[in-house]
Design a protein around this motif. Structure first.
Motif, mmCIF file in Angstrom:
data_model
loop_
_atom_site.group_PDB
_atom_site.id
_atom_site.type_symbol
_atom_site.label_atom_id
_atom_site.label_comp_id
_atom_site.label_asym_id
_atom_site.label_seq_id
_atom_site.Cartn_x
_atom_site.Cartn_y
_atom_site.Cartn_z
ATOM 1 N N ALA A 152 0.765 -1.454 -0.006
ATOM 2 C CA ALA A 152 0.047 0.006 0.075
ATOM 3 C C ALA A 152 0.941 1.176 -0.163
ATOM 4 O O ALA A 152 0.513 2.233 -0.706
ATOM 5 C CB ALA A 152 -0.920 -0.155 1.086
ATOM 6 N N VAL A 153 1.804 1.278 0.916
ATOM 7 C CA VAL A 153 2.872 2.550 1.059
ATOM 8 C C VAL A 153 3.439 2.568 -0.443
ATOM 9 O O VAL A 153 3.775 3.756 -0.825
ATOM 10 C CB VAL A 153 3.679 2.354 2.206
ATOM 11 N N TYR A 154 3.865 1.664 -0.819
ATOM 12 C CA TYR A 154 4.806 1.452 -2.247
ATOM 13 C C TYR A 154 3.920 2.079 -3.257
ATOM 14 O O TYR A 154 4.350 2.955 -3.965
ATOM 15 C CB TYR A 154 5.265 -0.043 -2.683
ATOM 16 N N GLU A 155 2.708 1.413 -3.376
ATOM 17 C CA GLU A 155 1.738 1.980 -4.517
ATOM 18 C C GLU A 155 1.440 3.528 -4.208
ATOM 19 O O GLU A 155 1.287 4.209 -5.366
ATOM 20 C CB GLU A 155 0.364 1.208 -4.418
ATOM 21 N N ALA A 156 1.082 3.923 -3.018
ATOM 22 C CA ALA A 156 0.773 5.355 -2.797
ATOM 23 C C ALA A 156 1.917 6.194 -3.179
ATOM 24 O O ALA A 156 1.704 7.282 -3.695
ATOM 25 C CB ALA A 156 0.452 5.485 -1.390
ATOM 26 N N SER A 157 3.028 5.868 -2.749
ATOM 27 C CA SER A 157 4.425 6.647 -3.439
ATOM 28 C C SER A 157 4.416 6.608 -4.704
ATOM 29 O O SER A 157 4.732 7.743 -5.284
ATOM 30 C CB SER A 157 5.488 5.998 -2.600
#
Length: 228
Positions: free
Chosen positions: A216-221
């Protein structure tokens, strides 16, 4: 020499760099409670860390990357210069190609994302000291993609449709996830019920097509929804 003295002498001397105080306290607590670790310093700025690296013998540097007065890579480079036998491990929310490769090229031999559980962090430290290179699965995917020459089209480009679909509360939760907060900490900080946090997180995962915090963090970034 007593057994306690042997254990103390054998403990890994660890310097921690993390600017976010709650996260720093969480990581420091993990290290202090681990019998194999000896926390010799917990710094919130690059300046303090650089001074510590110059003055204190350490075996392992655990560092975040984005700091208020610089970048964790600078600390890794100084470590390589001043204490070449020491190891360096990144614990960060940053997972974009340039950041990951830059940290590894600077000398990091381990790379974890901040949502790692305490046991994962301790195991990663043990693996690193045993000569292996512990990395989160998302980081491994980043490295494989980069080495394979397959750049993802649109990396780090904002995705307006996704941004619009996330509610303000979900964006707050997303930032909390990126900072590595637990469900309880998120509920306390946002003044919401602890039971509603996983509901928001489930919706975030669905909208970002992610299966866990790291993704989730990777995709959001990657999509430009958060800047870390």
């Amino acid at each position: 020499m007593t057994g306690h003295e042997q254990e103390t002498r054998a403990a890994c001397r660890i310097l921690l760099i993390e600017d976010d105080e709650p996260v720093r306290e969480r990581l420091a607590r993990i290290i202090v409670e681990w019998p194999g670790g000896n926390l010799v310093g917990a710094c919130g700025t690059l300046a303090d860390a650089m001074q510590a690296i110059a003055d204190i013998p350490i075996d392992l540097l655990i560092t975040d990357l984005k700091l208020p007065d610089g970048h964790g890579v600078q600390a890794i480079r100084l470590l390589r210069e001043r204490q070449p036998n020491a190891e360096a491990m990144v614990v960060s929310v940053l997972a974009d190609d340039r950041t990951v490769i830059g940290a590894i090229e600077a000398g990091a031999t381990g790379y974890l994302l901040k949502d790692s559980d305490p046991i994962d962090i301790v195991e990663a430290i043990s693996e690193l000291l045993a000569g292996r290179s512990p990395i989160s699965s998302t980081i491994a995917r980043t490295i494989v993609r980069r080495l394979g020459g397959r750049e993802v089209a649109g990396d780090a480009s904002p995705d307006p449709a996704t941004a619009k679909s996330l509610t303000p509360r979900e964006m707050d939760i997303l930032w909390g996830i990126a900072k590595g907060f637990t469900y309880g900490e998120l509920a306390e900080r946002l003044k919401i019920s602890k039971q509603t946090v996983p509901v928001h997180i489930k919706n975030i995962y669905r909208k970002l097509q992610a299966n866990n915090r790291s993704e989730a963090v990777y995709e959001a970034s990657r999509r430009g929804l958060i800047r870390l």
